[in-house]
Design an enzyme around this catalytic site. Sequence first.
Site, short mmCIF file in Angstrom:
data_model
loop_
_atom_site.label_atom_id
_atom_site.label_comp_id
_atom_site.label_asym_id
_atom_site.label_seq_id
_atom_site.Cartn_x
_atom_site.Cartn_y
_atom_site.Cartn_z
N ARG A 54 0.82 -1.23 0.00
CA ARG A 54 0.00 0.00 0.00
C ARG A 54 0.84 1.27 0.00
O ARG A 54 0.42 2.30 -0.51
CB ARG A 54 -0.92 0.01 1.21
N LYS A 164 2.32 -20.00 6.35
CA LYS A 164 1.49 -20.44 7.46
C LYS A 164 1.04 -19.22 8.26
O LYS A 164 1.71 -18.17 8.18
CB LYS A 164 2.25 -21.43 8.35
N HIS A 194 8.79 -22.88 6.87
CA HIS A 194 10.24 -22.68 6.76
C HIS A 194 11.03 -23.76 7.48
O HIS A 194 12.20 -23.99 7.15
CB HIS A 194 10.62 -21.28 7.28
N GLU A 232 11.39 -22.07 23.12
CA GLU A 232 11.83 -20.72 22.80
C GLU A 232 12.03 -19.93 24.08
O GLU A 232 11.26 -20.07 25.03
CB GLU A 232 10.79 -20.01 21.93
N ASP A 251 0.14 -22.21 16.55
CA ASP A 251 1.36 -21.57 16.08
C ASP A 251 2.48 -22.56 15.80
O ASP A 251 3.27 -22.35 14.87
CB ASP A 251 1.83 -20.54 17.13
N HIS A 256 4.98 -27.02 12.42
CA HIS A 256 6.36 -27.44 12.66
C HIS A 256 6.47 -28.81 13.33
O HIS A 256 7.17 -29.70 12.84
CB HIS A 256 7.08 -26.41 13.54
N LYS A 356 6.80 -20.84 24.95
CA LYS A 356 7.48 -19.55 24.97
C LYS A 356 8.08 -19.33 26.36
O LYS A 356 7.64 -19.89 27.35
CB LYS A 356 6.47 -18.42 24.69
#
Length: 506
Positions: A54, A164, A194, A232, A251, A256, A356
């Site tokens: 945009r 994704k 990925h 993570e 997620d 994955h 997380k």
Amino acid sequence: MPAPYDGTEKQEPCALVIFGATGDLTKRKLISALYSLTLQRRLPEGMVIVGTARSEMSHEEFRRKMRDAVGEFARGGPSDPKEWDRFARDLYYLPANHREPESYLRLKDSLSHLESKYATGGRRVLYLAIPPDQYGPVIQQIAAAGLAGRHARAGCWTRVVIEKPFGTDLETARELNRQVHEAFDESQVYRIDHYLGKETVQNILVFRFGNAVFEPIWNRRYVDYVEITAAETVGIESRGEYYERAGVIRDMFQNHLLQLLCLTAMEPPVAFAADPVRDEKAKVLGAIRPISPADLDEVVVRGQYEAGAVAGKKAAGYREEPGVAPGSATETYAALKLSIDSWRWEGVPFYLRSGKRLAKRVTEIAIHFKRPPLLLFKSCSVDKLNSNVLVMRIQPDEGISLTFEVKPPGPEICVNSLCLDFDYEAAFGAALPDAYETLLVDCIRGDSTLFIRQDWVELAWSILTPLLQTGRATRNGDLAGYPAGSSGPKEADEFIEKDGREWRRL
């Protein structure tokens, strides 16, 4: 498995169109990967890259912004001005409102001009680096403008790359597939994860099927359980609004972790080609035992991080993060037990966990082998005899390790565990290529082996949707709290220990 491109294969020129060219994905990953591929001479001569978004800006302004992005995120950055100029001369920008049909007609006219200039022959890759809720509308506009190339002539092709998450549950995934197939044939669709582009993930199949010593013991006779971890240290960063809608199951698990499970559990394909490999992966998902709502407490633990410290730095709790509801019931951690009803894996549990704000960043697959049937060494207690564990490390220290039992020097017959360890970077003397480099080259080459097929997406959602529909994945809806910087909730330890097994320490 596609062979690494060595520069000997002639690549036909094509156009790459990036929708969402001013977004984070483009700046952090795509443009850096494309620049790196240019340095390696792995992109076709005569390839043109067109960014569209945009924001109003000229070609030169876009090139300057992309140079800044490469300087910040690419390996080495644009250190050679001549190389950057070589890359930037084929980089263009077109302001566009993705909601307006006129923007797609202008894109079509611009592409026609550039394709004539670069002699691409109408070969196009359309990369949707846009929010997931825009996939359907943008694809419909692409088709309406005649950009989908569904009935292209020989030597002329169009491929669409979709990031994704592909849907948010089984129903939305099926609807998105329906919208995609109104515009594109399945052979044109490249759903990207990925993780599948990582060298260590690709090497799982080579390790399994290229070594005679491992495949004979890769089954229920010798394997006690399989553990797949994606931990993570970071929190949700600035993605509070997204994470509130997603949670860790959407997620990380649906894409994955289930991909890693399939590569670990699949049967040998008849060939290392796209459909044979993806057929076997789909068979694994089809053999996973459905999760009954009545059994949820037996197969899943959900958690949410609370205030704590990661690497010595204070970390806020999830409910204190920007964009998160004060009483949020979104899971930031989950542990899941899956069973595969197949001849190879009957009775072998697969434990998956991801979270997380944990103590360490690590993604790995651990194959825990059964203990020897008889303890011959009377001076050693049973508790001291450990099982062999084969670990495939996906990140950050990519490699493979195998623990085994040995006798240390001395007069006593005792047993110690030692580890054989292989490190990719040390062994090959170079940094591993970024996953997006591998996947972009494969898409341009038309090799869809490392991309996700429609049936796999829907099978994956069919496994996990019951978790998402029933009490936010547990019968009572409770979340197990865990301090930021820990290994996860204690309930996850109890969850696996009740089966007589344990997690590897982070």
